[in-house]
Design an enzyme around this catalytic site. Structure first.
Site, PDB file in Angstrom:
ATOM      1  N   SER A  15       0.844  -1.134   0.116  1.00  0.00           N
ATOM      2  CA  SER A  15       0.190   0.018   0.280  1.00  0.00           C
ATOM      3  C   SER A  15       0.897   1.157  -0.126  1.00  0.00           C
ATOM      4  CB  SER A  15      -0.620   0.458   1.426  1.00  0.00           C
ATOM      5  OG  SER A  15      -0.154  -0.276   1.945  1.00  0.00           O
ATOM      6  N   VAL A  65      -0.064  -9.604   8.148  1.00  0.00           N
ATOM      7  CA  VAL A  65       1.230 -11.532   7.676  1.00  0.00           C
ATOM      8  C   VAL A  65       0.742 -12.001   8.971  1.00  0.00           C
ATOM      9  CG1 VAL A  65       1.767  -9.956   6.036  1.00  0.00           C
ATOM     10  CG2 VAL A  65       2.767  -9.855   7.441  1.00  0.00           C
ATOM     11  N   SER A 146      17.653  -5.421   4.680  1.00  0.00           N
ATOM     12  CA  SER A 146      17.455  -4.606   5.225  1.00  0.00           C
ATOM     13  C   SER A 146      19.551  -4.604   5.414  1.00  0.00           C
ATOM     14  CB  SER A 146      17.123  -3.656   6.769  1.00  0.00           C
ATOM     15  OG  SER A 146      17.856  -2.740   6.915  1.00  0.00           O
ATOM     16  N   TYR A 159      15.245  -5.333  14.801  1.00  0.00           N
ATOM     17  CA  TYR A 159      14.686  -4.936  13.504  1.00  0.00           C
ATOM     18  C   TYR A 159      16.226  -5.761  13.018  1.00  0.00           C
ATOM     19  CZ  TYR A 159      13.835  -2.716   9.356  1.00  0.00           C
ATOM     20  OH  TYR A 159      13.548  -2.740   7.737  1.00  0.00           O
ATOM     21  N   ALA A 161      17.596  -8.108  14.095  1.00  0.00           N
ATOM     22  CA  ALA A 161      17.935  -9.855  13.900  1.00  0.00           C
ATOM     23  C   ALA A 161      16.654 -10.607  13.176  1.00  0.00           C
ATOM     24  CB  ALA A 161      16.773 -10.083  15.316  1.00  0.00           C
ATOM     25  N   ILE A 192      15.985   4.958   2.723  1.00  0.00           N
ATOM     26  CA  ILE A 192      14.496   4.896   1.379  1.00  0.00           C
ATOM     27  C   ILE A 192      13.574   5.871   1.993  1.00  0.00           C
ATOM     28  CG2 ILE A 192      13.072   3.605   0.116  1.00  0.00           C
ATOM     29  CD1 ILE A 192      16.252   3.372  -0.491  1.00  0.00           C
TER      30      ILE A 192
HETATM   31  P1  NDP Z   1       6.537   1.608   5.369  1.00  0.00           P
HETATM   32  O1  NDP Z   1       6.178   1.659   6.651  1.00  0.00           O
HETATM   33  O2  NDP Z   1       6.272   2.630   4.355  1.00  0.00           O
HETATM   34  O3  NDP Z   1       5.114   0.993   4.730  1.00  0.00           O
HETATM   35  C1  NDP Z   1       5.066   0.325   5.364  1.00  0.00           C
HETATM   36  C2  NDP Z   1       3.752  -1.821   4.562  1.00  0.00           C
HETATM   37  O4  NDP Z   1       3.698  -2.275   5.907  1.00  0.00           O
HETATM   38  C3  NDP Z   1       2.486  -0.533   4.788  1.00  0.00           C
HETATM   39  O5  NDP Z   1       1.896  -1.193   3.429  1.00  0.00           O
HETATM   40  C4  NDP Z   1       2.211  -1.499   5.617  1.00  0.00           C
HETATM   41  O6  NDP Z   1       0.785  -1.687   5.188  1.00  0.00           O
HETATM   42  C5  NDP Z   1       2.248  -3.032   5.093  1.00  0.00           C
HETATM   43  N1  NDP Z   1       2.649  -3.871   6.481  1.00  0.00           N
HETATM   44  C6  NDP Z   1       3.115  -3.378   7.651  1.00  0.00           C
HETATM   45  N2  NDP Z   1       2.528  -4.207   8.896  1.00  0.00           N
HETATM   46  C7  NDP Z   1       1.829  -5.182   8.572  1.00  0.00           C
HETATM   47  C8  NDP Z   1       1.496  -6.437   8.128  1.00  0.00           C
HETATM   48  N3  NDP Z   1       1.185  -6.622   9.813  1.00  0.00           N
HETATM   49  N4  NDP Z   1       0.221  -7.402   7.895  1.00  0.00           N
HETATM   50  C9  NDP Z   1       0.453  -6.133   6.380  1.00  0.00           C
HETATM   51  N5  NDP Z   1       0.979  -5.670   5.576  1.00  0.00           N
HETATM   52  C10 NDP Z   1       1.573  -4.967   6.656  1.00  0.00           C
HETATM   53  O7  NDP Z   1       7.310   0.818   4.741  1.00  0.00           O
HETATM   54  P2  NDP Z   1       8.967   0.775   3.653  1.00  0.00           P
HETATM   55  O8  NDP Z   1       8.316   0.874   2.076  1.00  0.00           O
HETATM   56  O9  NDP Z   1       9.690   2.035   4.218  1.00  0.00           O
HETATM   57  O10 NDP Z   1       9.642  -0.823   4.083  1.00  0.00           O
HETATM   58  C11 NDP Z   1       9.057  -1.924   3.472  1.00  0.00           C
HETATM   59  C12 NDP Z   1       9.874  -2.578   3.787  1.00  0.00           C
HETATM   60  O11 NDP Z   1      12.265  -2.349   3.294  1.00  0.00           O
HETATM   61  C13 NDP Z   1      10.060  -2.783   4.799  1.00  0.00           C
HETATM   62  O12 NDP Z   1       9.910  -4.662   5.240  1.00  0.00           O
HETATM   63  C14 NDP Z   1      11.297  -2.278   5.206  1.00  0.00           C
HETATM   64  O13 NDP Z   1      11.299  -3.122   6.825  1.00  0.00           O
HETATM   65  C15 NDP Z   1      12.583  -2.592   4.579  1.00  0.00           C
HETATM   66  N6  NDP Z   1      13.949  -1.848   4.392  1.00  0.00           N
HETATM   67  C16 NDP Z   1      13.476   0.067   4.831  1.00  0.00           C
HETATM   68  C17 NDP Z   1      14.345   0.757   4.769  1.00  0.00           C
HETATM   69  C18 NDP Z   1      13.554   2.507   3.772  1.00  0.00           C
HETATM   70  O14 NDP Z   1      15.102   3.137   4.742  1.00  0.00           O
HETATM   71  N7  NDP Z   1      12.745   2.569   4.508  1.00  0.00           N
HETATM   72  C19 NDP Z   1      15.469   0.343   4.494  1.00  0.00           C
HETATM   73  C20 NDP Z   1      15.267  -0.623   4.677  1.00  0.00           C
HETATM   74  C21 NDP Z   1      14.581  -2.070   4.701  1.00  0.00           C
HETATM   75  P3  NDP Z   1      -0.656  -0.344   5.909  1.00  0.00           P
HETATM   76  O15 NDP Z   1      -0.412   0.267   4.762  1.00  0.00           O
HETATM   77  O16 NDP Z   1      -2.218  -0.621   5.444  1.00  0.00           O
HETATM   78  O17 NDP Z   1      -0.260   0.208   7.128  1.00  0.00           O
END
Ligand code: NDP
Length: 247
Positions: A15, A65, A146, A159, A161, A192
């Protein structure tokens, strides 16, 4: 892509942020994109609009999830609609969250929320998806790790871990299923520009990055698209850093 050659991709956490860009890239590559989200239906609708604007189609899937049985039901149901949406050939385990804090003060709730989403989430969604991929003898799984999973980071014991755990899971699962035509890789982004990093001071962040800038979600998404493509047909069990030279 004609209907008979259509393939489906499931992106958890599609999303917002990186997940949204991944959905758009996979739509451009012709996939029918299932956009999973937890609570932001409005944001998920915007992602779906981007999928359609890219000339493909898809649907929303509200699913936590962390909920094992619900994931099993929903993912198996998706896989059973092969004739309608195409075989489930791509899974991107992107849903994740950070709940930072120094370890001595870290609550059990903070620990559980991060591990449950990233690591249990991987297990809960991947197992039912993999069953379908094994039946089809084709599949590609990409896990969002990450830079924190590769090197330690103060205040991110939970995180790190979870993200290091995903790297171990990626390598082991890749070895298990390589002979079945299924590839499993991880992408390890640095910093990011998304909601996850919104509160962090920009100038301080930039100093951590040799390229002196924060990355854009599409810079991660294009790597995921590559890993899901035929161009990556001999790549499995790998962790690709997308971090502006941080490590
Ligand atoms: P955001 O916080 O922008 O978005 C998180 C997304 O995960 C949303 O779509 C949210 O849904 C969804 N989500 C959270 N919990 C659940 C759940 N229990 N079940 C289903 N969906 C869930 O995250 P980012 O885009 O920044 O990060 C995406 C991935 O990349 C993550 O795994 C993050 O750890 C990893 N990452 C990000 C970095 C960064 O700098 N941004 C760096 C390194 C890794 P909803 O919109 O409905 O809340």
């Amino acid at each position: 892509m004609t209907d008979s050659s259509r393939k489906a991709a499931l992106v958890t956490g599609g999303s917002r942020g990186i997940g949204r860009s991944i959905c758009a890239e996979l739509a451009q590559a012709g996939y029918y994109v299932v956009v999973n989200y937890l609570q932001r239906a409005d944001a998920a609708e915007s992602t779906l609009a981007q999928v359609r604007a890219a000339g493909s189609d898809g649907e929303l899937l509200q699913l936590d999830v962390r909920e094992r049985e619900a994931c099993k039901r929903a993912v198996s149901e998706l896989a059973s609609r092969k004739d309608e949406i195409g075989p489930l050939e791509v899974l991107v385990n992107n849903a994740g969250l950070a709940a930072d804090g120094l370890f001595p003060m870290m609550s059990g709730q903070k620990w559980d929320s991060v591990i449950d989403t990233s690591l249990d989430g991987f297990f809960n969604v991947t197992r039912p998806a993999l069953k379908a991929m094994i039946r089809n003898r084709a599949g590609c799984i990409v896990n969002l790790s990450s830079v924190s999973g590769l090197v330690g980071n103060r205040g991110q014991v939970n995180y790190s871990a979870a993200k290091a755990g995903l790297i171990g899971a990626t390598r082991s699962l890749a070895a298990e299923v390589a002979r079945l035509g299924i590839r499993v890789n991880a992408v390890a982004p640095g910093l990011i520009e998304t909601d996850m990093t919104r509160e962090m001071p920009r100038e301080m962040l930039k100093q951590l990055v040799p390229m002196n800038r924060i990355g854009r979600p599409e810079e991660v998404a294009k790597v995921v698209r590559f890993l899901c493509s035929e161009d990556a047909s001999y790549i499995t069990g790998q962790v690709i850093g997308v971090n502006g030279g941080m490590i």
